[in-house]
Design a protein around this motif. Structure first.
Motif, PDB file in Angstrom:
ATOM      1  N   ARG A 168      55.218  18.916  30.025  1.00  0.00           N
ATOM      2  CA  ARG A 168      55.633  20.146  28.979  1.00  0.00           C
ATOM      3  C   ARG A 168      54.588  20.831  28.518  1.00  0.00           C
ATOM      4  NH1 ARG A 168      61.362  19.974  27.812  1.00  0.00           N
ATOM      5  NH2 ARG A 168      62.044  17.809  28.395  1.00  0.00           N
ATOM      6  N   ARG A 173      57.460  24.071  24.572  1.00  0.00           N
ATOM      7  CA  ARG A 173      58.442  22.925  25.071  1.00  0.00           C
ATOM      8  C   ARG A 173      58.995  23.039  26.461  1.00  0.00           C
ATOM      9  NH1 ARG A 173      57.001  18.120  24.071  1.00  0.00           N
ATOM     10  NH2 ARG A 173      59.355  17.505  24.340  1.00  0.00           N
ATOM     11  N   ARG A 175      59.579  23.171  30.633  1.00  0.00           N
ATOM     12  CA  ARG A 175      58.998  22.202  31.633  1.00  0.00           C
ATOM     13  C   ARG A 175      58.241  22.707  32.562  1.00  0.00           C
ATOM     14  NH1 ARG A 175      64.352  21.194  29.747  1.00  0.00           N
ATOM     15  NH2 ARG A 175      64.757  19.101  29.945  1.00  0.00           N
TER      16      ARG A 175
END
Length: 257
Positions: A168, A173, A175
Motif C-alpha cells: 500500500r 492508500r 494498491r
C-alpha cells in the motif's frame, strides 16, 4: 433381449444397476417410462438397457446431474438437438483440458523467469496472457488487471481471500503490486482459469512457499489432466450406446422397441 418385454430385474441385471436404481432413473427421466402389462408390471425394451449403460459412462464424464438432464431432455428432442447436446459435452471436456494446459504454460513461463531480468517489464506474455514480472517491475491495480485480463474487483477479491498481497502507498492508500505480488497474481489467474476454486487455489499458493512450490502446483495440474483424460475415455465408451439412443429418437421409431 429381443422378442419379449424385459422385467425390471432383467434391466437391472443387464445394466448393472439395482432394481431401485432402475426405478429411480426412470422416475428422473433418464430412461423413458416403461410400458405396463395388463397386471400393472413394468415392461421394458432393449433401448432402456442401452440408455442406462450410456448414462453410467456419461455420468462419469460429465457428472450425474448434467447427465440426468441431458438424457431426460433427449427423449423429448429431435435426434439433431440431442446429438448437439452430446457434442457439447465433448466441447466442454476439450475446453477444460485447454484451460489446464494454459495454466501449465503459465507456470512454466513463471518458472523460467525465476531470477531473470525482463528487458521489457511492462510487457504481457503472449503464451499465457500474464503480466511481466521482471526486476523492478511494479504495477498499479489497473495495470495488473489489464495485463491479466481480469477486473480490478477480481484483484481486490483475491487480496481479500489472501491469495495476492499487494503493498500500500500510505499517502493515497493505493494498491502497489511489487514483482512478487505480480507473480502471485499471475499464478492465481492461471489456476482460476484452469477451474480451481478459491479454497484449492489458496492451498496451492501456500505450497508455493516451499522449495518445490511450482513443481507441486504443476503436479496438481497434471493430476487434473489425468482426470480429464479418464472422463474423455468414459465419454468415448458411452458413444455407441448414445448413438443407439439417438437412433431411438428418429421420427416414427418407438423408444419401447
Amino acid at each position: 433381449m429381443e422378442g419379449r418385454p424385459l422385467r425390471t430385474a432383467d434391466v437391472a441385471r443387464a445394466s448393472g444397476y439395482s432394481l431401485q436404481q432402475v426405478r429411480d432413473l426412470e422416475r428422473l427421466g433418464v430412461i423413458p417410462p416403461a410400458e405396463r402389462t395388463g397386471n400393472g408390471y413394468r415392461a421394458y425394451a432393449p433401448v432402456h438397457v442401452v440408455a442406462l449403460r450410456a448414462y453410467r459412462s456419461l455420468a462419469f464424464a460429465a457428472g450425474p446431474v448434467a447427465s440426468r438432464h441431458l438424457l431426460a431432455d433427449a427423449w423429448g428432442q429431435s435426434p439433431a438437438d440431442a446429438a448437439a447436446a452430446i457434442g457439447d459435452v465433448h466441447v466442454r471436456l476439450a475446453r477444460e483440458r485447454e484451460e489446464v494446459l494454459h495454466a501449465r504454460r503459465a507456470l512454466a513461463a513463471i518458472r523460467s523467469e525465476a531470477g531473470a531480468v525482463d528487458p521489457n517489464p511492462r510487457s504481457v506474455e503472449g503464451t499465457d496472457g500474464g503480466a511481466g514480472s521482471g526486476a523492478g517491475d511494479a504495477m498499479s491495480i489497473t495495470e495488473l488487471a489489464g495485463a491479466l485480463d481480469v477486473r480490478t474487483s477480481t484483484l481486490r477479491f483475491w487480496e481479500q481471500e489472501g491469495l495476492v498481497h499487494p503493498d500500500r502507498i500510505t499517502s493515497v492508500r493505493a494498491r502497489h503490486y511489487a514483482p512478487e505480488a505480480v507473480r502471485e497474481a499471475r499464478i492465481v489467474a492461471a489456476l482460476r482459469r484452469a477451474g480451481y476454486g478459491v479454497r484449492a487455489v489458496r492451498e496451492l499458493m501456500g505450497a508455493l512457499g516451499h522449495a518445490d512450490g511450482l513443481e507441486a502446483a504443476d503436479r496438481v495440474l497434471q493430476s487434473r489432466l489425468d482426470g480429464i483424460a479418464g472422463r474423455t475415455v468414459a465419454l468415448l465408451r458411452a458413444g455407441s450406446d448414445l448413438a443407439d439412443v439417438l437412433d431411438a429418437l428418429a421420427p416414427g421409431t418407438s423408444v419401447a422397441r
